[in-house]
Design an enzyme around this catalytic site. Structure first.
Site, short mmCIF file in Angstrom:
data_model
loop_
_atom_site.label_atom_id
_atom_site.label_comp_id
_atom_site.label_asym_id
_atom_site.label_seq_id
_atom_site.Cartn_x
_atom_site.Cartn_y
_atom_site.Cartn_z
N CYS B 260 16.96 -95.03 58.73
CA CYS B 260 16.22 -95.16 59.91
C CYS B 260 15.40 -96.36 59.80
CB CYS B 260 15.35 -93.72 60.26
SG CYS B 260 14.07 -93.64 58.94
N ARG B 265 12.50 -90.35 58.66
CA ARG B 265 13.29 -89.50 59.63
C ARG B 265 14.76 -89.26 59.33
NH1 ARG B 265 12.27 -92.86 64.63
NH2 ARG B 265 12.12 -94.35 63.19
#
Lengths: 358, 310
Positions: B260, B265
């Site tokens: 990411c 995330r």
């Protein structure tokens, strides 16, 4: 969770607004009462709030951070960097209070009492915040970045910090009580209970007790008391949209204090707090009969505006005002809170003397 | 002998049956449900750990008995850009009272992003009895389950962690090699927003860590992390997850790399692919803030953004 934070902020803001209005909890007026008439009751009310808040904060700290010596700071508590910038910011804030006749929180509750001129002061505060943002990066590099963030429990432990600060507050209280000259007119003891609560202003120490407790509840459930985060955010958002502010405010978001983020939602917890404060003060003033629309004269408008600018600049660079940095800082055992208090008082006293002399 | 079963025995059998039922409801190697966790909170061999990104969340109320790990100081090296060292991580676990046989449940705010990052770090150091609370903090709160504010002290644990296992962690060289190869034998999943993937923006508003180039790693497919969860924040069922990633060409036949912006995330997607679906997955924690700043690496920029130009 955010919803809960907003609901709680509305309740806390309403409580704070009503308490400020009922007990005339205005940092400037309380200090002036002492300087001009040797009436120490107001300042003793502030000390009461600080003492209650100190005890409550230390009790919470024991939960949030069982060992204060491990090099961490308790979450969200208003413990700021200590440097000459803070001293100058507080001094400027003090001068601004004298010029505009109130600090920022008092302008907010006065607005609820019908003081239209307070709007002018608050506009000045927004402009002052803009100037603060514009000067922030150079001040940050010149002093704030290297400035120590001093939290008394870190070196003294919770008991040591609590005892030392209560003693300090006690010492100030003794000095004030010695200088105190009882006012000629005492509140009428024959007043009914209803009148005492809803008509007559509450004694400052009663307001102080309640505000100290409210501050503790606010810290436990949402965030420390503060009234400038929303104002600062409005100024930052406006300035950002007008491309008048530096694109990056170095290190600002890393400090705890009255944080000023670019606005993304219309109603932030601090925004809800401020709105509820004004509305509750308005209702309280209506009930007590304190509400009246006060006319704005040219001279008054000018003082309010100029004082507002100085307070805005001071509150931005000090990361809070008499509520966010002084009250919430001292309660948290922050050296920055004490330094702000000392220099704010100095600025207020100095400008009050000059004002009297001219 | 026709002895009637006592009422007490009946109750015991009932509660045993119920607890078995509850245990079965949480019967995955990767996840536990909020109900299961509530029913198992008083077990001594279970340690609940909160990894939230927002300071003050844990302190103002956490799952009773939970310990707080601060991802930005406890789980990373604070000076170099790296995960916590073996020694740092081991002493962190021991101070939380974790023993060799302790079961760990992680949970956190913002959809378990940082709890999933935590699960990845646990995995790197060979601590494998670790599961996520499905739905995280938000679901626990939404269900009105109890929170405590009193911190819990545990006597130091005796766990010994293994050396870092890099088979689940991708580094730049390896990612560049995949990006350059004509027929890559590794799939890459970019879990950022479509705008970041396409190169229309470098990063979401308000973040400090940026890159000099916009776009994505050549060959990467874009499946935003949010597609992997239901409305209440719980992971979709394994079947739904399998279908979701298969649609993007990720079917588990090839090893997978997730990334990411800063790698947290993508831990969430790493968790879905690796721990729930059992695929072979590495998380590239350098992510776009490393790749998009690297000199001489290939970049796909669908939006044609020219850096720094007006």
């Amino acid at each position: 969770m955010t919803d809960q934070a907003i609901v709680l902020s509305l309740l806390l803001g309403a409580g704070f607004g009503a308490l400020l209005q009922r007990s005339r909890f205005c940092f400037f007026c309380m200090t002036r009462d002492y300087l001009e008439g040797r009436d120490a009751r107001g300042l003793l009310g502030i000390l009461t709030a600080l003492a209650v808040g100190l005890i409550g904060y230390h009790a919470i700290f024991g939960l949030f951070l069982p060992d204060p010596g491990i090099g961490r700071l308790p979450p969200d508590a208003h413990i700021g960097p200590v440097s000459w910038v803070l001293a100058i910011a507080a001094l400027t804030f003090g001068v601004g209070m004298t010029l505009s006749g109130s600090c920022i929180s008092a302008h907010l509750y006065r607005l609820g009492e019908g003081a239209i001129a307070s709007v002018i002061a608050l506009i000045g505060v927004l402009i002052g915040f803009g100037l603060g943002f514009a000067s922030w990066n150079s001040l940050y590099l010149a002093a704030i970045q290297q400035a120590p963030v001093v939290w008394l429990p870190q070196t003294l432990g919770y008991s040591g910090s609590l005892v030392l600060q209560l003693l300090l507050l006690g010492a100030v209280a003794v000095i004030l009580m010695r200088g105190h000259q009882p006012a000629a007119r005492q509140p009428n003891a024959s007043m009914s209970f209803r009148e005492q609560i809803f008509k007559h202003r509450w004694p400052a120490h009663v307001g102080g007790l309640a505000i100290g407790m409210l501050a503790v509840l606010a810290y436990l459930r949402v965030a420390p008391l503060g009234v400038t985060a929303e104002l600062g955010s409005i100024a930052r958002t406006l300035g950002d949209e007008a491309a008048m502010l530096p694109e990056r405010l170095q290190g600002l978001d890393g400090f705890s204090g009255c944080a000023t983020a670019i606005k993304e939602t219309l109603l932030s917890p601090n925004g809800a707090f401020i709105l509820a404060l004004i509305v509750a003060s308005f209702i309280s003033a209506l009930i007590s009969g304190d509400f009246r629309l006060q006319p704005v004269t040219g001279k008054k408008a000018l003082g309010h505006f100029a004082g507002g600018i100085l307070m805005g600049w001071g509150a931005m660079t000090a990361l809070g005002c008499t509520v966010g940095t002084l009250l919430s800082g001292i309660m948290a055992g922050a050296a920055s809170g004490w330094l702000f208090a000392a220099f704010c008082l100095l600025g207020l006293w100095g400008s009050w003397r000059i004002g009297k002399a001219t | 002998m026709n002895k009637k079963p006592s009422f007490k025995a009946f109750l015991t059998a009932l509660s045993l049956g119920l607890s078995l039922g509850v245990a079965q409801a949480a019967n995955t190697d990767a996840l536990v449900t909020t109900d299961w966790l509530e029913a198992n909170l008083d077990r001594d061999d279970l340690r609940v750990i909160e990894v939230s990104v927002n300071p003050g969340k844990y302190e103002r109320g956490h799952i009773p008995g939970a310990v707080n790990f601060r991802w930005h100081t406890d789980l990373v090296d604070t000076v170099s850009r790296d995960i916590a060292s073996k020694e740092q991580f081991q002493s962190l676990l021991r101070s939380a009272g974790i023993n060799e046989d302790t079961e760990v449940v992680l949970y956190g705010d913002t959809n378990n992003w940082f709890a999933a990052w935590g699960a990845w770090v646990f995995d790197i150091y060979g601590v494998d009895d670790v599961r996520l609370l499905d739905g995280g903090r938000d679901k626990w709160e939404a269900e009105g389950k109890p929170l405590a504010i009193r911190p819990q002290q545990y006597s130091p644990g005796n766990i010994t962690v293994s050396d870092a296992d890099h088979s689940i962690r991708a580094f730049l060289d390896e990612v560049v090699e995949v990006a350059r190869s004509e027929n890559p034998a590794t799939d890459i999943v970019d879990i950022r927003s479509a705008a970041e993937y396409e190169g229309r923006i470098i990063a979401p508003e308000g973040v400090n860590e940026l890159s000099v180039r916009a776009g994505h790693i050549p060959g990467a497919v874009n499946v935003s992390w949010g597609n992997a969860v239901n409305e209440d924040g719980t992971f979709k069922s394994p079947e739904e997850l399998r279908a979701l990633y298969a649609e993007a060409g990720i079917d588990g036949d090839n090893p997978v790399i997730t990334y990411c912006r800063i790698g947290e995330r993508s831990s969430h997607t790493w968790f879905a692919l690796s721990r729930i679906l059992g695929y072979e997955v590495k998380n590239y924690d350098g992510s776009w803030t490393e790749y998009g700043n690297s000199v001489g690496v290939p970049v796909t920029n669908l939006a044609g953004t020219v850096w720094g130009g007006q």
